[in-house]
Each structure stands twice: as C-alpha cells, then as structure tokens.
Design a protein around this motif. Structure first.
Motif, PDB file in Angstrom:
ATOM      1  N   GLN A 124      49.408  49.202  39.399  1.00 32.54           N
ATOM      2  CA  GLN A 124      48.418  50.240  39.142  1.00 32.54           C
ATOM      3  C   GLN A 124      48.913  51.270  38.130  1.00 32.54           C
ATOM      4  O   GLN A 124      48.125  51.776  37.320  1.00 32.54           O
ATOM      5  CB  GLN A 124      48.045  50.924  40.458  1.00 32.54           C
ATOM      6  CG  GLN A 124      46.974  51.998  40.315  1.00 32.54           C
ATOM      7  CD  GLN A 124      46.623  52.631  41.635  1.00 32.54           C
ATOM      8  OE1 GLN A 124      47.223  52.307  42.675  1.00 32.54           O
ATOM      9  NE2 GLN A 124      45.661  53.534  41.630  1.00 32.54           N
ATOM     10  N   GLU A 146      48.270  48.070  34.590  1.00 31.61           N
ATOM     11  CA  GLU A 146      46.846  48.294  34.305  1.00 31.61           C
ATOM     12  C   GLU A 146      46.619  49.209  33.100  1.00 31.61           C
ATOM     13  O   GLU A 146      45.744  48.915  32.279  1.00 31.61           O
ATOM     14  CB  GLU A 146      46.153  48.846  35.545  1.00 31.61           C
ATOM     15  CG  GLU A 146      45.922  47.803  36.627  1.00 31.61           C
ATOM     16  CD  GLU A 146      45.089  48.338  37.771  1.00 31.61           C
ATOM     17  OE1 GLU A 146      44.570  49.477  37.641  1.00 31.61           O
ATOM     18  OE2 GLU A 146      44.945  47.640  38.794  1.00 31.61           O
ATOM     19  N   LEU A 182      44.341  47.737  30.090  1.00 35.40           N
ATOM     20  CA  LEU A 182      43.014  48.342  29.917  1.00 35.40           C
ATOM     21  C   LEU A 182      42.998  49.396  28.823  1.00 35.40           C
ATOM     22  O   LEU A 182      42.080  50.219  28.782  1.00 35.40           O
ATOM     23  CB  LEU A 182      42.561  48.969  31.244  1.00 35.40           C
ATOM     24  CG  LEU A 182      42.484  48.026  32.443  1.00 35.40           C
ATOM     25  CD1 LEU A 182      41.920  48.755  33.655  1.00 35.40           C
ATOM     26  CD2 LEU A 182      41.637  46.804  32.129  1.00 35.40           C
ATOM     27  N   GLU A 215      41.117  39.491  33.417  1.00 36.78           N
ATOM     28  CA  GLU A 215      41.071  39.148  34.841  1.00 36.78           C
ATOM     29  C   GLU A 215      41.994  37.979  35.162  1.00 36.78           C
ATOM     30  O   GLU A 215      42.555  37.911  36.263  1.00 36.78           O
ATOM     31  CB  GLU A 215      39.637  38.825  35.261  1.00 36.78           C
ATOM     32  CG  GLU A 215      39.456  38.707  36.751  1.00 36.78           C
ATOM     33  CD  GLU A 215      39.891  39.946  37.500  1.00 36.78           C
ATOM     34  OE1 GLU A 215      40.423  39.806  38.617  1.00 36.78           O
ATOM     35  OE2 GLU A 215      39.713  41.074  36.966  1.00 36.78           O
ATOM     36  N   HIS A 245      45.229  39.568  35.701  1.00 35.31           N
ATOM     37  CA  HIS A 245      45.266  40.211  37.014  1.00 35.31           C
ATOM     38  C   HIS A 245      45.518  39.188  38.121  1.00 35.31           C
ATOM     39  O   HIS A 245      46.344  39.405  39.020  1.00 35.31           O
ATOM     40  CB  HIS A 245      43.949  40.949  37.245  1.00 35.31           C
ATOM     41  CG  HIS A 245      43.923  41.754  38.496  1.00 35.31           C
ATOM     42  ND1 HIS A 245      42.772  41.968  39.220  1.00 35.31           N
ATOM     43  CD2 HIS A 245      44.912  42.393  39.171  1.00 35.31           C
ATOM     44  CE1 HIS A 245      43.046  42.708  40.274  1.00 35.31           C
ATOM     45  NE2 HIS A 245      44.339  42.984  40.271  1.00 35.31           N
ATOM     46  N   ARG A 285      43.408  37.868  45.622  1.00 33.17           N
ATOM     47  CA  ARG A 285      43.008  39.273  45.444  1.00 33.17           C
ATOM     48  C   ARG A 285      42.657  39.923  46.775  1.00 33.17           C
ATOM     49  O   ARG A 285      42.991  41.091  47.017  1.00 33.17           O
ATOM     50  CB  ARG A 285      41.824  39.352  44.481  1.00 33.17           C
ATOM     51  CG  ARG A 285      42.190  39.085  43.028  1.00 33.17           C
ATOM     52  CD  ARG A 285      41.081  39.564  42.109  1.00 33.17           C
ATOM     53  NE  ARG A 285      39.828  38.900  42.399  1.00 33.17           N
ATOM     54  CZ  ARG A 285      39.383  37.818  41.768  1.00 33.17           C
ATOM     55  NH1 ARG A 285      40.110  37.287  40.808  1.00 33.17           N
ATOM     56  NH2 ARG A 285      38.225  37.270  42.087  1.00 33.17           N
ATOM     57  N   GLN A 335      42.873  43.775  46.255  1.00 37.25           N
ATOM     58  CA  GLN A 335      42.659  44.107  44.851  1.00 37.25           C
ATOM     59  C   GLN A 335      41.256  43.685  44.421  1.00 37.25           C
ATOM     60  O   GLN A 335      40.881  42.526  44.573  1.00 37.25           O
ATOM     61  CB  GLN A 335      43.700  43.411  43.973  1.00 37.25           C
ATOM     62  CG  GLN A 335      45.111  43.905  44.165  1.00 37.25           C
ATOM     63  CD  GLN A 335      45.298  45.296  43.603  1.00 37.25           C
ATOM     64  OE1 GLN A 335      44.985  45.572  42.440  1.00 37.25           O
ATOM     65  NE2 GLN A 335      45.818  46.193  44.425  1.00 37.25           N
ATOM     66  N   LEU A 380      39.383  43.914  37.851  1.00 37.68           N
ATOM     67  CA  LEU A 380      39.615  45.010  36.910  1.00 37.68           C
ATOM     68  C   LEU A 380      38.336  45.445  36.215  1.00 37.68           C
ATOM     69  O   LEU A 380      38.322  46.490  35.558  1.00 37.68           O
ATOM     70  CB  LEU A 380      40.655  44.578  35.864  1.00 37.68           C
ATOM     71  CG  LEU A 380      42.072  44.347  36.392  1.00 37.68           C
ATOM     72  CD1 LEU A 380      42.989  43.961  35.249  1.00 37.68           C
ATOM     73  CD2 LEU A 380      42.595  45.576  37.118  1.00 37.68           C
ATOM     74  N   ASN A 438      37.447  48.938  37.317  1.00 38.68           N
ATOM     75  CA  ASN A 438      38.202  50.004  36.641  1.00 38.68           C
ATOM     76  C   ASN A 438      37.709  50.213  35.208  1.00 38.68           C
ATOM     77  O   ASN A 438      37.672  51.350  34.712  1.00 38.68           O
ATOM     78  CB  ASN A 438      39.688  49.669  36.641  1.00 38.68           C
ATOM     79  CG  ASN A 438      40.275  49.640  38.026  1.00 38.68           C
ATOM     80  OD1 ASN A 438      39.711  50.203  38.961  1.00 38.68           O
ATOM     81  ND2 ASN A 438      41.410  48.985  38.190  1.00 38.68           N
TER      82      ASN A 438
END
Length: 353
Positions: free
Chosen positions: A78, A82, A86, A109, A112, A132, A137, A140, A143
């Motif tokens: 996190q 990320e 991102l 993804e 992820h 996940r 989780q 993404l 987010n």
C-alpha cells in the motif's frame, strides 16, 4: 511529437525548425515520468509503470532475508508499490475500462494479482479471486477511481480563470467524449448532491464484493474456498499462525494450490474407464493368489523330499532331525513374507483405484 491517430503512413510531412536546426519527429516522449505516445494512448506509460513497480517489489523481497508478517507485506504494497503503479492514474485511469469483469485483464491488475500470489507463496494457477479475497485486497480500479474523483473535485475548486478550469469546461461541453466526465456520471449520478470520495469508494467495494460472490459461484475450483471463506477480509490465520511453513501449507490447502490428487486429478486429460480399473484389480489379486499357491506347493514338495531323505522316514510319527525343523521354519517365514507382500500390493492397487 505530433499527436494523431495511427495511419498507414506515419511519416510526417511537416517540418519544424528551431532557428536553423530542424527538429526531429518522435513517436514517444517521456514527460513528468509518463511515457507519451503520438497516438494519444497511455499503454506504454502503464506498462512502464508496471515494470517499475515489479522491479521495486522484487528488490525489496530479495533484500529481506527473513520471514516477515503478512500484514507488513500489505503495508509495503500500500505504501510503496501502489504509488509507483498508480502514478498519473488521475489522467490515464478514466481511459481504462471501469467494469470489474474486464478490469482483471489490465496490466496494473495483473501486477496486483501477481504480487498477492507472491505474498501468499502460491503458484500461478491459483484463482485470482481467491488470492485477493484471502488478503482482503480489492482491485486497484477502486483506488484509481478514488484518485480520479479527487482530481475532478480539485479541478472544480480551482480558479475559474486558470487553464485547468478552462480545459474542464471544454470537456464538459462534450461529455460523451470526455472519459473523466463519464466516470463522474457513473460514480455520482446526482450532480447536485455532494458525495465524498470515501462514500463512493465504499459503494464500489460493495459492488466488487457482489461481483466476487457471483463470479466465484461458477468456479468449481472455488467450492472448498467458499465453504471456508465467508467474509471479504484478511483471513485470521495469516496473523495467528506464526510458523511460515505451516501457514504456507494451510494457504495452499485453502486456495486449492496443493499437489494432492483431489486437485491435480482434475487437470488429467486421460482417465482409465472404471471397467479397466476393476480388471486391473482382479488381475492383481489373481496373480497374488497364484503366487501364494505356488509357494505353498513348493513348500509342501520340499518338506516331502526332506522327510523322504530322512533316515527315520520309515516311521513318520518320529521327530525329524534339527536340520529339518530349521528348514521348516525358514520356509514358513518365506511363506508369510510372500503373503504379506501380496496383501500390500492388493491394498495399494485398491487405494490407487
């Protein structure tokens, strides 16, 4: 660099000069850490961000020589991974698909999911939905939507005379072609009421859980996991079980990533018919019985020869010599061993079938 749609001939006839020097045309250019393409898409930028985040994750993983808790890995994901993956998603995020069923194939993804599997130490064939869910989780995409909402609100609060506010007004005049405006209409249908980003994210998480429940019901590999996992949150054993080997074994069992026949057998392409299995068992049992009979016959013949060679064979009721008794004991041991081996072979064949 000239932004244009991909055409048959990408040679630019326009010539730009800076003084007496002719400027060369390029199809790629890195601006503020994002690789831009002359076609206007951000696929190169997203793939480069994925590669950077993957390098950072494995660099951290190779640096740490001892086992660390799962919660620590989630904080690293996190706080470090990320933000790298991102970066600039406020711009390129709305251009991507906003459907959860199609988002799983996007490059970010897949990154992820790969990291989640690496944290759980399971193989690549493990279902993505279960990995996940085991870590609690969400995709993404949620987010990214949160970042886009905050960016949109920032543009709305900016100075009306600024360039970004003017650009936003131009986009809203043609909303069907504005991906950011379309995303805001999807997340916030009522434009007159104020909805905070956290409220939108909570709603999207509920939508993701609903999609997850519907998608996992159609997967046969998830039958065991659905009976064990009832809430979409980190599994309790991940923090309770301190021994990493035991935790790894338990994780593989829960996610159907083990090597037991109940799991690996589903991927076998050739199965013997049931009748053939029964025939194999019958043949094996018959062979074992024949071996036992032959051994018994040989023992009897050997005993008869030994008695006939004995000087006291004229009187069978008398006691045989010591050599005859020892030979009889050895033969009895051989018969017992042969019978035990035959029984074990029959049991193994039955278990395998």
């Amino acid at each position: 660099m000239i932004f244009q749609n991909r055409s048959r001939c990408r040679e630019n006839k326009s010539i730009f000069r800076a003084g007496n020097q002719v400027l060369q045309h390029t199809h790629e250019y890195t601006y503020l850490g994002l690789k831009l393409s002359s076609t206007g898409n951000f696929n190169l930028a997203v793939n480069e961000l994925k590669a950077k985040a993957m390098r950072v994750f494995y660099m951290i993983k190779n640096t740490i020589r001892h086992e660390i808790p799962i919660q620590t890995w989630l904080k690293i994901l996190q706080a470090i991974i990320e933000p790298i993956a991102l970066y600039g998603s406020e711009i390129w995020g709305p251009l991507k698909t906003q459907d959860f069923s199609k988002w799983k194939k996007e490059a970010i993804e897949t990154l992820h999911t790969q990291i989640c599997k690496s944290i759980l130490k399971v193989n690549r064939a493990t279902p993505n939905n279960s990995c996940r869910a085991e870590l609690g989780q969400h995709p993404l995409l949620i987010n990214i939507q949160k970042r886009a909402v905050k960016f949109y609100q920032h543009l709305k609060r900016s100075d009306p005379s600024s360039y970004q506010a003017e650009a936003l007004r131009c986009q809203e005049q043609n909303r069907p072609r504005s991906t950011l405006s379309q995303l805001m209409l999807k997340l916030q249908p009522d434009q007159h009421s104020t909805i905070w980003p956290n409220q939108i994210i909570q709603l999207q998480k509920l939508n993701d859980i609903t999609y997850w429940k519907d998608a996992t019901k159609s997967q046969k590999k998830m039958e065991l996991y659905l009976n064990l996992k009832r809430d979409y949150k980190p599994a309790e054993y991940l923090s309770c079980v301190k021994e990493h080997k035991v935790r790894k074994t338990l994780t593989r069992y829960r996610l159907s990533a083990h090597c037991l026949a109940v799991e690996r057998g589903r991927h076998r392409q050739r199965w013997q018919p049931r009748e053939r299995d029964c025939v194999c068992v019958c043949v094996c049992v018959c062979v074992c019985v024949c071996v036992c009979v032959c051994v018994c016959v040989c023992v009897c013949e050997r005993e008869r020869e030994r008695v006939s060679e004995c000087p006291l064979s004229g009187c069978r009721e008398r006691t045989a010599p010591a050599e005859v008794a020892a030979e009889r004991e050895r033969l009895c041991v051989c018969v017992c061993v042969c019978v035990c081996v035959c029984v074990c072979v029959c049991v193994c064949v039955c278990v395998c079938v």
